[in-house]
Design a protein around this motif. Structure first.
Motif, short mmCIF file in Angstrom:
data_model
loop_
_atom_site.label_atom_id
_atom_site.label_comp_id
_atom_site.label_asym_id
_atom_site.label_seq_id
_atom_site.Cartn_x
_atom_site.Cartn_y
_atom_site.Cartn_z
N THR A 254 -11.13 9.48 9.89
CA THR A 254 -10.34 9.87 11.06
C THR A 254 -8.85 9.80 10.80
OG1 THR A 254 -10.47 7.59 11.83
CG2 THR A 254 -12.07 9.13 12.73
N ASN A 255 -8.44 9.18 9.69
CA ASN A 255 -6.99 8.98 9.53
C ASN A 255 -6.38 9.80 8.39
OD1 ASN A 255 -7.75 7.57 7.24
ND2 ASN A 255 -7.54 5.56 8.19
N SER A 258 -2.70 10.79 8.08
CA SER A 258 -1.67 9.80 7.71
C SER A 258 -1.65 9.54 6.21
CB SER A 258 -1.93 8.48 8.45
OG SER A 258 -1.94 8.68 9.83
N VAL A 259 -2.56 10.19 5.47
CA VAL A 259 -2.70 9.90 4.04
C VAL A 259 -2.07 11.03 3.22
CG1 VAL A 259 -4.37 9.48 2.19
CG2 VAL A 259 -4.85 8.70 4.51
N LYS A 260 -1.39 10.66 2.14
CA LYS A 260 -0.81 11.66 1.25
C LYS A 260 -1.45 11.57 -0.13
CE LYS A 260 3.93 12.49 2.77
NZ LYS A 260 5.32 12.54 2.31
N ASP A 263 2.03 10.47 -2.65
CA ASP A 263 2.51 9.10 -2.83
C ASP A 263 1.41 8.18 -3.35
OD1 ASP A 263 0.91 8.61 -0.67
OD2 ASP A 263 2.50 7.95 0.68
N GLY A 265 -1.66 7.86 -2.17
CA GLY A 265 -2.59 7.35 -1.15
C GLY A 265 -4.04 7.78 -1.35
N ALA A 268 -5.76 6.69 -4.63
CA ALA A 268 -6.07 5.27 -4.60
C ALA A 268 -7.35 5.01 -3.80
CB ALA A 268 -4.91 4.48 -4.00
N LEU A 269 -7.58 5.84 -2.76
CA LEU A 269 -8.82 5.70 -1.99
C LEU A 269 -10.03 5.91 -2.89
CD1 LEU A 269 -8.24 7.59 1.39
CD2 LEU A 269 -8.79 5.19 1.08
N SER A 272 -10.22 3.05 -5.65
CA SER A 272 -10.58 1.73 -5.17
C SER A 272 -11.98 1.69 -4.58
CB SER A 272 -9.57 1.27 -4.12
OG SER A 272 -9.66 2.12 -2.99
N LYS A 274 -12.96 3.17 -1.86
CA LYS A 274 -12.98 3.30 -0.40
C LYS A 274 -13.41 4.70 0.01
CE LYS A 274 -9.50 -0.18 0.63
NZ LYS A 274 -8.97 -0.74 1.87
N ARG B 146 6.85 4.43 5.03
CA ARG B 146 5.71 5.30 4.75
C ARG B 146 4.63 4.48 4.00
NH1 ARG B 146 3.31 10.18 5.99
NH2 ARG B 146 1.37 9.59 5.00
N ASP B 150 0.73 3.01 5.36
CA ASP B 150 -0.45 3.67 4.81
C ASP B 150 -1.69 3.12 5.52
OD1 ASP B 150 -1.40 5.21 2.01
OD2 ASP B 150 -2.86 3.81 2.86
N PRO B 151 -2.53 4.04 6.04
CA PRO B 151 -3.64 3.57 6.87
C PRO B 151 -4.66 2.72 6.11
CG PRO B 151 -3.81 5.92 6.46
CD PRO B 151 -2.48 5.50 5.96
N PHE B 153 -4.02 1.11 2.80
CA PHE B 153 -3.51 0.05 1.94
C PHE B 153 -2.28 -0.63 2.54
CE2 PHE B 153 -5.54 3.33 -0.62
CZ PHE B 153 -6.54 2.60 -1.21
N ASP B 165 -7.89 2.90 13.86
CA ASP B 165 -8.33 3.38 12.55
C ASP B 165 -7.15 3.59 11.59
OD1 ASP B 165 -7.13 5.57 13.60
OD2 ASP B 165 -8.84 6.90 13.43
N ASN B 167 -4.63 5.64 11.96
CA ASN B 167 -4.11 7.01 11.91
C ASN B 167 -2.79 7.10 12.67
OD1 ASN B 167 -4.14 9.66 11.20
ND2 ASN B 167 -5.39 10.32 12.93
N LEU B 169 0.34 7.92 11.81
CA LEU B 169 1.18 9.10 11.65
C LEU B 169 0.41 10.39 11.92
CD1 LEU B 169 3.09 7.88 8.51
CD2 LEU B 169 4.05 8.22 10.78
N GLY B 170 -0.89 10.26 12.23
CA GLY B 170 -1.72 11.44 12.43
C GLY B 170 -1.81 11.85 13.89
#
Lengths: 432, 317
Positions: A254-255, A258-260, A263, A265, A268-269, A272, A274, B146, B150-151, B153, B165, B167, B169-170
């Motif tokens: 759902t998020n 917000s993930v790039k 950078d 992000g 790493a998911l 790791s 996740k 930023r 991070d959602p 980490f 959850d 989110n 910045l979403g």
């Protein structure tokens, strides 16, 4: 003369001076003479792969009187910076690009040097590369780019350990298997697919592949040629519907907005554990390798984008960056040195270094170096994918000229986050 | 208007018709600064503000991608701008950013500034620490937040009771909240500094008189400190308005105008049109809109508050 007259005259003089300076800045000194002496500047997309570019430059500079200087520009703003400087006296001599739409505007504005004369002097500058790749940078029958770096198909990467723990034996071969895997991973509390939604272009990769599998490569080609009615077609709606199903199944969590990727992000998911999968260009390998070599070598898995039953597109079609190119500014002061530098792009050292960081050059001599790759198995897998792909679609945001990018990126991001529906997406694409 | 302060090298220019006039308008022998004093600043202003402004005005009537020469297209960019839904939305968003920025930063910086103006123990050390965010570049601050947000980490991953959850910045609300918060974190120290200086200027005799009359700390704050800070509040608010209208780096790095166009404020919209869509004509038109709006707002604040009359808050003391 009274005081006010003097004031007014000074002001007028100042304004005239200022205007003069501005004009000089706009029009003057575009010629070769104002460029730095004995230097060739390369504008380069800044990322982990720059170490190899620098090595090749070091090789060239060791014997050349004219030195090559690498100007790295942070990736996200590369295209903006390039278009802002390319018609000024500080324009680079050589610049990195993706061929196709990314250089079309520059060709139209008569800023680039056709490389046909170079090729006449050294036919290898053309013949050493796969013809289909070389063609991407041919515009109006003139060659404007020499392939560099490598071909970068988009593949479905996975964390093999996560998949094994979840009881998934093989990466999904079909769309239905992908949906099943998504459910299994989601039930285990793992984000099924890592997505750097805040960067927007990773989201676009999903759209490109589903469209290609469902409708075939022809749909996008027609759209690019100006037939926007194809976006309303049945296949187009089917592709959007399938994407919506995948999103609604919680495939990306759902998020993701917000993930790039840029950078670190989303990689790493995956690293790791996740997340189970990530759809990404072949540079995922060098990205993971630079942060965790052991993960890249042992755990990182990869497969082709799943086949879609009943789709019109070939299951071996690829999307991504067909290749990167070096193009040359017509005002370069040292064309001979530029030509000699470009010859290195098919040299053994170049191919070997690129293969070493997981890139895949498209030269005739690539195949003999695949055994020396950082991961020979990965290199050969990729090489065969590209060789056997009936169609290799350049990313939509590179196929269109750069001014279309914002519209495309905003549309896919809004579609994925549910801000617009299928009609909204179709309308946005038709506005291009 | 003086001859005494003019450079000596040009006596001839100071002669002529001006001769025989009093040295200054008041007839006083103490000269007021002449125009020459303003010349360096005026030249700079003309070169780096007026000339670009005129160039932007001219560009707004052209179509230009940065390559080749601009083409004159008349009012086309302006007509398109008034029909652009993102432009209208961006103006509302900018207004929201300004209002929220003032509402969050002003009370905090007044309280901190007044506190920092005192001479309590540890005040200097704590003030120095509060000052740190102002020393960082906006880009560094944005990259920092930023990463912190991070959602998976960052902080949201650890504090799901607050962030859900993660989110942040979403969603539009979350993204706006983050930008306002980061703006507050970044700029409160600056406004604190303004209020600290202003609070130090308040004559202690006012507080002494008030305490003799039996006024407590709270009463003193509202009846003496706040009225005495009036001009500083106006200065600070104008700076916040202009700063809010031109907020850019944090939006670019933290949200990229998203989700969707959820935080595409006018300054970011301008950048996007000019440097991402390479439509410098439309970008210039948006820039002009920004200039007009910020000038109008500053003018209105100055007029409505009586700031233009330059009335001292120390009259009668």
């Amino acid at each position: 003369m009274n005081k006010h007259g003097w004031v007014a005259r000074s002001l007028a003089g100042g304004a005239a001076l200022a205007l003069g300076l501005t004009m000089a800045g706009c029009s003057g000194g575009n010629g070769a003479a104002s460029r730095p002496e004995n230097e060739i500047h390369i504008a380069m997309y800044g990322d982990a792969g720059n170490t190899v570019e620098q090595k090749i430059i070091d090789t060239f500079n060791a014997t050349s009187e004219v030195k090559v200087v690498l100007d790295k520009i942070p990736g996200a703003e590369y295209q903006s910076k390039l278009q802002t400087i390319i018609d000024t006296p500080t324009a680079p001599d050589i610049f990195f690009n993706w061929g196709g739409g990314s250089i079309k505007n520059f060709v139209d504005a008569d800023l680039l040097l056709p490389l046909d004369d170079f090729i006449k002097e050294d036919p290898q500058l053309k013949d050493a590369f796969l013809p289909s790749v070389f063609e991407t940078a041919v515009i109006d029958d003139k060659a404007y780019g020499i392939p560099m770096r490598g071909t970068q198909p988009v593949m479905l990467f996975n964390n093999s350990k996560v998949l094994a723990d979840a009881g998934i034996a093989n990466p999904p071969a079909t769309w239905d298997e992908l949906l099943e895997d998504v459910k299994i991973l989601k039930d285990k509390g793992i984000t099924p697919i890592a997505l750097g939604g805040a960067d927007r272009w990773p989201t676009l990769m999903w759209v490109e592949y589903v469209y290609d599998r469902v409708a075939g490569e022809g749909l996008f080609q027609k759209a690019l040629e100006g037939d926007t009615s194809v976006w309303e077609s049945e296949e187009s709606r089917k592709a959007l519907g399938m994407l919506r199903d995948l999103i609604d199944a919680g495939a990306f969590g759902t998020n993701f907005d917000s993930v790039k990727f840029t950078d670190g992000g989303s990689p790493a998911l995956l690293a790791s554990g996740k997340a189970g999968f990530e759809l990404m260009g072949s540079w995922e390998y060098s990205t993971q390798q630079s942060s965790d070599p052991a993960f890249a070598a042992e755990v990182l898995g990869y497969s082709e984008f799943p086949k879609i039953e009943g789709g019109l597109g070939d299951e071996d079609n690829l999307v991504g960056n067909t290749n990167n190119f070096y193009s040359v500014h017509k005002n370069t002061r040292y064309p001979e040195a530029v030509r000699d530098f470009l010859k290195l792009m098919y040299s053994d050292q170049f191919v070997q270094e690129q293969v070493g960081i997981g890139n895949l050059p498209t030269t005739n001599n690539t195949e003999k170096f695949l055994d020396k790759a950082a991961d020979p198995e990965y290199a050969k897998y990729q090489f065969n994918l590209v060789k056997e792909a009936p169609s290799f679609q350049l990313s939509w945001d590179q196929a269109y000229p750069p001014e279309a990018t914002v519209t495309i990126h905003t549309a896919v991001a809004q579609f994925f986050s549910g801000q617009i529906d299928e009609d909204g997406f179709i309308k946005a694409m038709q506005s291009l | 208007m003086t001859t005494t302060l003019a450079p000596r090298r040009r006596p001839a220019r100071q002669g002529g018709p001006a001769e025989g006039r009093p040295a200054s308008r008041g007839g006083s022998s103490v000269g007021r600064p002449g125009f020459v004093w303003a010349l360096p600043a005026s030249i700079f202003f003309a070169l780096f503000a007026l000339v670009p402004l005129l160039a932007v005005a001219a560009l707004s009537f052209t179509s230009w991608s940065g390559l080749g020469d601009p083409k004159f297209v008349g009012l086309k960019n302006w007509e398109a701008l008034f029909e652009d839904p993102v432009m209208l939305q961006s103006l509302w968003l900018s207004l929201l950013f300004i209002v929220l920025g003032i509402v969050t930063q002003t009370p905090l910086s007044i309280l901190l500034g007044v506190w920092a103006a005192g001479n309590q123990r540890n005040r200097a050390i704590l003030s120095a620490i509060y000052f740190v965010p102002l020393l960082l570049s906006s880009a560094a601050i944005s990259v920092l937040w930023r990463a912190l947000l991070d959602p998976n980490f960052g902080i949201p991953g650890q504090m799901s009771w607050l962030f859900g959850d993660g989110n942040v910045l979403g969603t539009q609300t979350g993204a706006i909240a983050v930008l306002i918060f980061v703006g507050m974190w970044q700029f409160t120290p600056f406004h604190t500094l303004i209020y600290q200086g202003a609070a130090r200027q308040i004559p202690p005799v006012l507080y002494q008189a008030a305490s003799i009359d039996g006024a407590g700390t709270v009463r003193q704050f509202f009846s003496i400190t706040l009225p005495q800070l009036k001009n500083s509040i106006i200065t600070s608010v104008i700076l916040m308005v202009v700063g809010g209208l031109t907020t850019f780096e944090t939006v670019l790095i933290l949200t990229n105008g998203g989700p969707g166009t959820g935080t595409t404020i006018t300054a970011f919209h301008m950048y996007q049109e000019a440097f991402r869509r390479f439509d410098f004509g439309t970008g210039s038109a948006i820039a002009l809109v920004l200039v007009v709006i910020s000038t109008a707002i500053s003018f209105a604040v100055v007029r409505l508050s009586g700031y233009d009359k330059m009335r001292s808050s120390l009259e009668g003391l």
